[in-house]
Write an enzyme that holds these catalytic residues in place. Structure first.
Site: not given
Length: 631
Positions: A177, A433
């Site tokens: 990510c 994240h």
């Protein structure tokens, strides 16, 4: 009866022959692969095509449409599935059009040391080796270019528009990510995308190995044409090539990956002109990547003892801003970034003029604002749970003029187009994240979480706890040569200082020569040899460059020689004039404070222009400007 000769074992002989055969085949293929690696085979002569110019790739064959694994190594644009398809396309017209597609056989390779030169007799099978080192020839024969990329062309890319482009999601390839959000932000950086889609880098690439800019061009082209999320494995699998500390499958920092990616693209741009070691530091600031992300920071230190000011400049690709105290907005963080800092105690400043450690005031400002401004908020401190999660408000329109070195001219205004957010648990800095918010070229905002895309409003974007902010100037910089003008001014000031020092030395020698020549001469203080203007009108001369210190020294020395060679009549007239002047002062007819200029009675026997010696102080320079070139 014994047989004469060497006994022969048939089985041993057979094994020996087989072994020699396989060794010969192995040596042949080894030499062939080595030659193919270190030599470029040129077969562009009229004889035809009898060499395979192949390189590994994965596209459709341009002849039969099947899956291809090779491409033409000359133009790097046309792809084939086999040598037969390439020969067919070569004979059907690609031989004539290959030069138009991209790089020809005469283009020097960036890595190969030698190359094959096509035979002038038209027979490609009779190609000969040109024993010329391409690498050495490039370094010695290539002339350094002052401007590597035209700034006018960059301005066109900066104003480029394509409202049909839509965001495309990227699949998470395992803790990727951090790379996905950076690839999304770079894919919506207008001048970079315009260059890759309109002009492209593949045809001009000089690298024979893996190239990040070529792969990113493929990524942008695929993202602009695809309606479904795809995997960016062509880039994720090469993380070690982009940054030495990055690794596939690990959680990495998004800002660190962006720094590596920008540095890699800058290195690719420099490789086209010989590399970082060959291109001058001043020309390294004229690449496309520097035009996009490059700016200039100014660090100014002022001594509190002698008020001496020292300026240092440093190239910047992004702006790392800390969040000290109760700062709650981006503007307050920038105020802290440009605030004055006192150097004292154990952190005292060594002044070049005082030659001692003194108390000084230091201030960091932006000398030249970039076209694309990347701001990273320093949210990570020491410890595994040391992330700062407080919200810092940021505007859609950012005015950078208050933080410029000279106050700015009002043109350093930016618009927000990308935001990167790090989601965590318990303020952890070692895992989390990344998501990003992107504005398309029509002004619509989207929330992108790997492969998921959601349309959002501007208020949702401005309410996020941002980690990175990307701003684009409303108007591109008018010129890219402001740094050069500064350097020219510095060189001009340094030249003036050198000339002043030379003049002082010459003046002192002139005074000594005059005093030793005659003790009854009038008093002369610090003469500087000048020529008074001629009474007769004359057209104004054209501006000429300032003379060098050696020329000034020679001119002044010639004046000293002319003074020393005055005849006895001139000396007697000077003595008489000086005696008359002393008598007038004694009688009160003249002011004793007025210095008698004996040079008024001097005349050059070769010219009618009188020589005048006047008082002149050399300019004092309080600013010692230094330049730091980013490597």
């Amino acid at each position: 009866m014994h047989e004469v000769g060497f006994p022969l074992d048939l089985s041993v002989f057979t094994r020996l022959i087989a072994t020699l055969f396989f060794l010969a085949v192995g040596v042949f293929y080894f030499l062939k692969n080595t030659a193919a690696k270190y030599f470029d085979i040129g077969a562009a002569a009229a004889g035809g095509f009898d060499r395979d110019f192949m390189a590994v790739d994965a596209e459709d064959c341009s002849v039969c449409g099947n899956f291809s694994t090779k491409k033409c190594s000359r133009c790097k644009s046309v792809r084939y599935c086999s040598a037969e398809c390439q020969r067919s396309d070569w004979s059907s017209g690609h031989q004539r059009n290959c030069r138009d597609y991209g790089i020809t056989t005469l283009t020097p390779s960036a890595k190969n040391g030698l190359r094959f030169r096509a035979s002038p007799f038209g027979d490609s099978s009779a190609s000969s080796i040109a024993l010329i080192s391409e690498r050495g020839q490039n370094k010695s024969s290539l002339k350094p270019r002052e401007v590597l990329f035209p700034y006018e062309e960059f301005v066109e890319y900066f104003n480029w528009d394509n409202p049909e482009l839509a965001p495309c999601g990227l699949m998470n390839c395992g803790n990727s990510c951090f790379a996905n959000v950076i690839l999304q932000c770079l894919s919506w950086t207008r001048p970079l995308v315009a260059y890759l889609l309109e002009k492209g880098h593949k045809r001009e690439c000089m690298r024979n190995d893996w190239c990040f800019l070529c792969e990113f061009q493929t990524h942008v082209e695929r993202a602009s044409q695809s309606r479904f999320p795809f995997s960016p494995m062509n880039i994720i699998s090469r993380l070690t090539n982009i940054g030495g500390t990055l690794g596939y499958g690990r959680q990495e920092d998004a800002h660190e990956f962006m720094r590596y990616a920008i540095d890699m693209m800058q290195s690719v741009c420099l490789d086209e002109f010989g590399g970082e070691k060959i291109v001058p530091p001043r020309s390294q600031e004229t690449t496309l990547i520097q035009y996009i992300f490059g700016g200039l920071l100014q660090s100014q230190v002022q001594c509190t003892v002698c008020n001496h000011v020292s300026d240092q400049y440093e190239n910047m690709m992004d702006l790392i801003v800390e969040m000290h105290g109760d700062a709650g907005s981006l503007e307050e963080c920038l105020d802290q970034f440009t605030a004055e800092e006192w150097l004292h105690g154990d952190n005292m400043y060594k002044c070049d003029r005082c030659s001692d450690y003194v108390k000084a005031c230091k201030r960091l400002t932006i000398r030249r604002a970039p076209n694309i401004l990347t701001i990273a908020l320093k949210r990570y401190q020491g410890g595994r749970y040391g992330k700062l999660n407080k919200r810092i408000s940021f505007p859609e329109t950012l005015d950078l003029n208050p933080y410029m070195s000279e106050g700015g001219d009002g043109s350093d205004v930016y618009k927000l187009y990308a935001v990167i957010v790090h989601l965590d648990m318990l303020n952890a800095s070692f895992f989390g994240h990344y998501i990003c918010y992107i504005k398309d070229f029509c002004g619509n905002w989207y929330r992108i979480d790997d492969s998921e895309i959601e349309s959002v409003e501007l208020e949702d974007v401005l309410s996020q706890r941002a980690y990175m902010l990307l701003y684009s100037r409303i108007q591109a910089r008018s010129s890219s040569s402001c740094l050069r003008s500064e350097v020219k001014d510095e060189k001009k000031t340094d030249t003036l200082d050198t000339e002043s020092c030379v003049k002082e030395l010459v003046e002192s020698s002139m005074v000594g020569a005059i005093e030793s020549r005659s003790s009854t001469h009038a008093t002369i203080e610090d003469p500087v040899c000048e020529q008074s203007p001629s009474p007769s009108p004359s057209p104004s001369p054209s501006p000429s460059p300032s003379p060098s210190p050696s020329v000034l020294a020679s001119e002044c020395c010639s004046e000293v020689e002319r003074i020393d060679t005055l005849d006895s009549e001139s000396n007697s007239s000077i003595d008489d004039s000086a005696t008359d002047h002393q008598e007038d002062v004694a009688n009160g007819n003249k002011d004793p404070e007025v210095k008698y200029q004996a040079a008024d009675s001097w005349s050059d026997p070769t010219t009618s222009t009188p020589l005048v010696c006047t008082k002149s102080k050399p300019p004092v320079r309080d600013m010692d400007t230094k330049m730091i070139d980013a490597q």
